[in-house]
Scaffold this motif. Structure first.
Motif, mmCIF file in Angstrom:
data_model
loop_
_atom_site.group_PDB
_atom_site.id
_atom_site.type_symbol
_atom_site.label_atom_id
_atom_site.label_comp_id
_atom_site.label_asym_id
_atom_site.label_seq_id
_atom_site.Cartn_x
_atom_site.Cartn_y
_atom_site.Cartn_z
ATOM 1 N N PRO A 152 110.955 35.975 80.488
ATOM 2 C CA PRO A 152 110.220 36.955 81.289
ATOM 3 C C PRO A 152 109.644 36.356 82.567
ATOM 4 O O PRO A 152 109.244 35.184 82.600
ATOM 5 C CB PRO A 152 109.108 37.413 80.346
ATOM 6 N N ALA A 153 109.597 37.164 83.606
ATOM 7 C CA ALA A 153 109.056 36.719 84.895
ATOM 8 C C ALA A 153 107.596 36.316 84.746
ATOM 9 O O ALA A 153 106.799 37.012 84.114
ATOM 10 C CB ALA A 153 109.199 37.830 85.931
ATOM 11 N N GLY A 154 107.282 35.169 85.336
ATOM 12 C CA GLY A 154 105.921 34.657 85.281
ATOM 13 C C GLY A 154 105.628 33.852 84.037
ATOM 14 O O GLY A 154 104.609 33.156 83.974
ATOM 15 N N ARG A 155 106.485 33.916 83.033
ATOM 16 C CA ARG A 155 106.294 33.161 81.790
ATOM 17 C C ARG A 155 107.580 32.407 81.424
ATOM 18 O O ARG A 155 107.961 32.315 80.262
ATOM 19 C CB ARG A 155 105.892 34.097 80.651
ATOM 20 N N GLU A 156 108.215 31.874 82.456
ATOM 21 C CA GLU A 156 109.488 31.181 82.237
ATOM 22 C C GLU A 156 109.305 29.894 81.443
ATOM 23 O O GLU A 156 110.135 29.555 80.604
ATOM 24 C CB GLU A 156 110.162 30.876 83.577
ATOM 25 N N ARG A 157 108.258 29.130 81.755
ATOM 26 C CA ARG A 157 107.946 27.863 81.080
ATOM 27 C C ARG A 157 109.180 26.968 80.995
ATOM 28 O O ARG A 157 109.589 26.511 79.938
ATOM 29 C CB ARG A 157 107.391 28.096 79.682
ATOM 30 N N LEU A 158 109.772 26.670 82.146
ATOM 31 C CA LEU A 158 110.972 25.846 82.227
ATOM 32 C C LEU A 158 110.730 24.641 83.123
ATOM 33 O O LEU A 158 110.062 24.749 84.162
ATOM 34 C CB LEU A 158 112.150 26.649 82.792
ATOM 35 N N THR A 159 111.304 23.508 82.729
ATOM 36 C CA THR A 159 111.315 22.312 83.575
ATOM 37 C C THR A 159 112.738 21.790 83.620
ATOM 38 O O THR A 159 113.416 21.703 82.591
ATOM 39 C CB THR A 159 110.378 21.227 83.013
ATOM 40 N N TRP A 160 113.166 21.431 84.829
ATOM 41 C CA TRP A 160 114.516 20.881 85.025
ATOM 42 C C TRP A 160 114.373 19.531 85.711
ATOM 43 O O TRP A 160 113.866 19.445 86.839
ATOM 44 C CB TRP A 160 115.351 21.847 85.859
ATOM 45 N N LEU A 161 114.793 18.476 85.029
ATOM 46 C CA LEU A 161 114.663 17.109 85.532
ATOM 47 C C LEU A 161 116.039 16.497 85.752
ATOM 48 O O LEU A 161 116.990 16.795 85.025
ATOM 49 C CB LEU A 161 113.889 16.240 84.533
ATOM 50 N N ALA A 162 116.122 15.611 86.755
ATOM 51 C CA ALA A 162 117.395 14.949 87.045
ATOM 52 C C ALA A 162 117.144 13.568 87.616
ATOM 53 O O ALA A 162 116.158 13.346 88.332
ATOM 54 C CB ALA A 162 118.216 15.775 88.029
ATOM 55 N N ARG A 163 118.031 12.634 87.298
ATOM 56 C CA ARG A 163 117.936 11.283 87.863
ATOM 57 C C ARG A 163 118.386 11.236 89.317
ATOM 58 O O ARG A 163 117.919 10.398 90.086
ATOM 59 C CB ARG A 163 118.787 10.308 87.054
ATOM 60 N N THR A 164 119.319 12.084 89.683
ATOM 61 C CA THR A 164 119.850 12.076 91.044
ATOM 62 C C THR A 164 118.741 12.426 92.043
ATOM 63 O O THR A 164 117.795 13.142 91.702
ATOM 64 C CB THR A 164 120.999 13.088 91.183
ATOM 65 N N PRO A 165 118.844 11.937 93.284
ATOM 66 C CA PRO A 165 117.777 12.180 94.256
ATOM 67 C C PRO A 165 117.637 13.635 94.678
ATOM 68 O O PRO A 165 116.661 14.006 95.318
ATOM 69 C CB PRO A 165 118.168 11.295 95.450
ATOM 70 N N SER A 166 118.632 14.479 94.328
ATOM 71 C CA SER A 166 118.552 15.894 94.666
ATOM 72 C C SER A 166 119.448 16.676 93.723
ATOM 73 O O SER A 166 120.304 16.106 93.039
ATOM 74 C CB SER A 166 118.988 16.135 96.118
ATOM 75 N N PHE A 167 119.217 17.993 93.680
ATOM 76 C CA PHE A 167 120.149 18.866 92.981
ATOM 77 C C PHE A 167 121.270 19.162 93.969
ATOM 78 O O PHE A 167 121.218 20.116 94.738
ATOM 79 C CB PHE A 167 119.439 20.146 92.524
ATOM 80 N N ALA A 168 122.266 18.306 93.935
ATOM 81 C CA ALA A 168 123.251 18.264 95.018
ATOM 82 C C ALA A 168 124.471 19.116 94.698
ATOM 83 O O ALA A 168 124.911 19.192 93.542
ATOM 84 C CB ALA A 168 123.682 16.826 95.274
ATOM 85 N N PRO A 169 125.024 19.748 95.732
ATOM 86 C CA PRO A 169 126.257 20.505 95.512
ATOM 87 C C PRO A 169 127.440 19.577 95.301
ATOM 88 O O PRO A 169 127.484 18.457 95.819
ATOM 89 C CB PRO A 169 126.414 21.305 96.810
ATOM 90 N N MET A 170 128.391 20.050 94.540
ATOM 91 C CA MET A 170 129.631 19.306 94.347
ATOM 92 C C MET A 170 130.411 19.259 95.659
ATOM 93 O O MET A 170 130.400 20.225 96.423
ATOM 94 C CB MET A 170 130.467 19.981 93.258
ATOM 95 N N GLU A 171 131.039 18.133 95.914
ATOM 96 C CA GLU A 171 131.896 18.011 97.090
ATOM 97 C C GLU A 171 133.100 18.902 96.893
ATOM 98 O O GLU A 171 133.949 18.637 96.043
ATOM 99 C CB GLU A 171 132.319 16.554 97.267
ATOM 100 N N TYR A 172 133.137 19.988 97.657
ATOM 101 C CA TYR A 172 134.197 20.962 97.448
ATOM 102 C C TYR A 172 134.875 21.346 98.754
ATOM 103 O O TYR A 172 135.477 22.406 98.864
ATOM 104 C CB TYR A 172 133.634 22.211 96.750
ATOM 105 N N SER A 173 134.778 20.469 99.744
ATOM 106 C CA SER A 173 135.492 20.733 100.985
ATOM 107 C C SER A 173 136.984 20.527 100.757
ATOM 108 O O SER A 173 137.399 19.839 99.821
ATOM 109 C CB SER A 173 135.004 19.792 102.096
ATOM 110 N N LYS A 174 137.787 21.123 101.614
ATOM 111 C CA LYS A 174 139.235 21.053 101.417
ATOM 112 C C LYS A 174 139.743 19.618 101.436
ATOM 113 O O LYS A 174 140.561 19.220 100.604
ATOM 114 C CB LYS A 174 139.953 21.883 102.490
ATOM 115 N N LEU A 175 139.263 18.820 102.376
ATOM 116 C CA LEU A 175 139.711 17.430 102.437
ATOM 117 C C LEU A 175 139.057 16.593 101.348
ATOM 118 O O LEU A 175 139.657 15.635 100.844
ATOM 119 C CB LEU A 175 139.429 16.843 103.824
ATOM 120 N N GLY A 176 137.832 16.956 100.970
ATOM 121 C CA GLY A 176 137.191 16.243 99.870
ATOM 122 C C GLY A 176 137.944 16.407 98.569
ATOM 123 O O GLY A 176 138.045 15.480 97.755
ATOM 124 N N LEU A 177 138.513 17.589 98.370
ATOM 125 C CA LEU A 177 139.267 17.846 97.145
ATOM 126 C C LEU A 177 140.543 17.018 97.064
ATOM 127 O O LEU A 177 141.135 16.893 95.979
ATOM 128 C CB LEU A 177 139.616 19.331 97.057
#
Length: 471
Positions: free
Chosen positions: A231-256
């Motif tokens: 429910p809104a306002g009572r989510e009570r969620l925590t999301w932790l990560a070792r990486t320095p950011s919640f980074a997008p996957m490399e999905y550029s055409k040349l990156g692929l």
């Protein structure tokens, strides 16, 4: 007088995940062809009762990170009867799929497609646990010992088969960091790996506060699923990560293009120390988050601010879990450290979902009987040649092919579904000594090395190409 053996298989596959299922499907296409005077005889074994592909992560709406063309066979043989499109045709869903315009299909649909293939493909033996592999120098074959399991997973019968060649596709296993392993074994507090998420979803949703650990795609999908369900306002969620950011996957055409045969060959030719440095540095190629999932998370968080206030959700990257312990019998205390700040803190939570990824299953127990023949690198890993074969003592005339156990030699594409059909075709070409599945001469616009650049450029008449020096 030597004992006579039953006629050996040409190829035995150990494990029936997507990669060996791809190999079995393409090998089936050769059974009616002629090579070495006879049809290709194969058998594949798996201890599971039926095909299962990450059942705990088949979250409603979660999609593959590769297009539907990266099915079991299409990129090697689009005329195969085992293509995803043929599956849709058999299910009378081809027109709905056409109008849906889905280039990336849902994980659950990919799983259903693979089960359709596994249910119809001959030569697959589920409920068979392979226990040991040995080389029989007297008959120039591998001996494969297995245990046939009953419906409850208990031993029912012992067996042995023989084969000229092996294909290892034993897959990966969920990885749980050392500080959290004791907690994951405690039944009173739900501390589960993401691989078990759907089986435990109701229990997780019932917890007052939930912590998700891990910055990859599965962590993002689970966080989004939990966020949408609370429910809104009572989510009570925590999301932790070792990486320095919640980074997008490399999905550029040349990156692929790092997931092409061209890059795989380039990577394999690099010195071992260079390869070992490259793999962890390329984490964003395969451990980032799909941009659509990031957008959906932000949109859901934003939607919950429309009537004022902020959602009760904490998203913190750059954090490691130093230690963890139980508080009473219903809570967990995580001891955290922020890498950049150099600060420490404690977090009390009622449930933990570990989206901490997978590790290659060790091959040593299975291949203990082949250990005298194995050639290893400086880190005691099996050496694997360009054609996905373990390098063995020359006395062994058979080949042991590796599927998704060669990232250290073939790079980030080893576990990628998009290279499954190509690798299976390469294995079958090598095994038969012919070219039943012709390989493309070039697969990327990028030329990853100077010598590769010269290989791709056709010389003019009478031209001598310059020598490429390696420094």
């Amino acid at each position: 007088m030597t004992a006579q053996l039953d006629a050996p298989h040409d190829l035995v596959g150990i494990g029936i995940g997507p990669f060996n299922l791809s190999l079995a499907a393409l090998a089936h296409g050769l059974q009616q062809r002629e090579w070495s005077g006879s049809g290709l005889d194969t058998a594949f074994y798996d201890q599971s009762r039926h095909f299962r592909w990450h059942p705990g992560l088949l979250i409603d709406g979660a999609t593959l990170q590769v297009p539907f063309l990266a099915d079991l066979v299409t990129l090697a043989d689009p005329t195969s009867p085992w293509t995803f499109l043929n599956y849709l045709k058999h299910k009378e869903r081809l027109f709905p799929f056409y109008f849906a315009e889905h280039f990336h299909i849902q994980r659950a649909e990919y799983d259903a497609y693979c089960r359709w293939v596994a249910d119809r493909l001959p030569g697959l033996h589920f409920g068979h646990q392979v226990d040991a592999v040995r080389w029989n120098p007297e008959h120039d074959v591998f001996e494969v010992d297995f245990t046939q399991l009953d419906a409850d997973g208990e031993a029912e019968a012992l067996g042995r088969t023989h084969t000229r060649h092996l294909a290892l596709g034993v897959g990966t296993a969920p990885y749980i960091p050392e500080p959290l392993r004791p907690l994951a074994e405690a039944p009173t507090v739900p501390v589960i790996h993401s691989a078990e998420y759907l089986d435990n979803r109701a229990r997780i949703l019932g917890a007052e506060h939930v912590t998700v650990i891990g910055s990859g795609q599965s962590g993002a999908e689970i966080f989004l699923d939990l966020l949408r369900s609370r429910p809104a306002g009572r989510e009570r969620l925590t999301w932790l990560a070792r990486t320095p950011s919640f980074a997008p996957m490399e999905y550029s055409k040349l990156g692929l293009e790092h997931f092409t045969p061209d890059y795989t060959h380039y990577f394999h030719a690099l010195p071992e120390p260079v390869r070992d440095q490259l793999v962890p540095a390329q984490w964003q190629l395969h451990k980032g988050i799909d941009a659509d999932t990031i957008a959906a998370i932000h949109e859901e968080l934003y939607r919950r601010t429309l009537h004022g206030g902020w959602p009760d959700a904490v998203l913190t990257p750059g954090v490691t879990v130093r230690t963890a312990g139980r508080l009473a019998t219903t809570k967990v205390e995580l001891h955290l450290e922020h890498t950049q700040q150099g600060t420490r803190s404690r977090l009390t939570t009622d449930a933990v979902v570990l989206a901490t990824g997978y590790r290659e299953r060790p091959l040593s127990p299975l291949l203990a009987g082949l250990d005298p023949y194995l050639r290893r690198d400086s880190a005691d890993r099996p050496r694997i040649d360009r054609n996905h074969r373990m390098i063995l003592d020359p006395a062994v005339t058979g080949s042991v092919f590796v599927q998704n156990g060669e990232r250290h030699t073939h790079g980030v594409g080893a576990p990628d579904l998009g290279l499954a059909a190509w690798r299976s075709a390469a294995i079958l070409n090598t095994l038969t000594g012919k070219d039943p599945y012709p390989q493309p001469a070039r697969t990327a616009f990028t030329t990853f090395g100077l010598d590769q650049r010269e290989q791709h450029r056709p010389p003019a008449a009478g031209e001598l190409l310059p020598l490429v020096e390696h420094f």
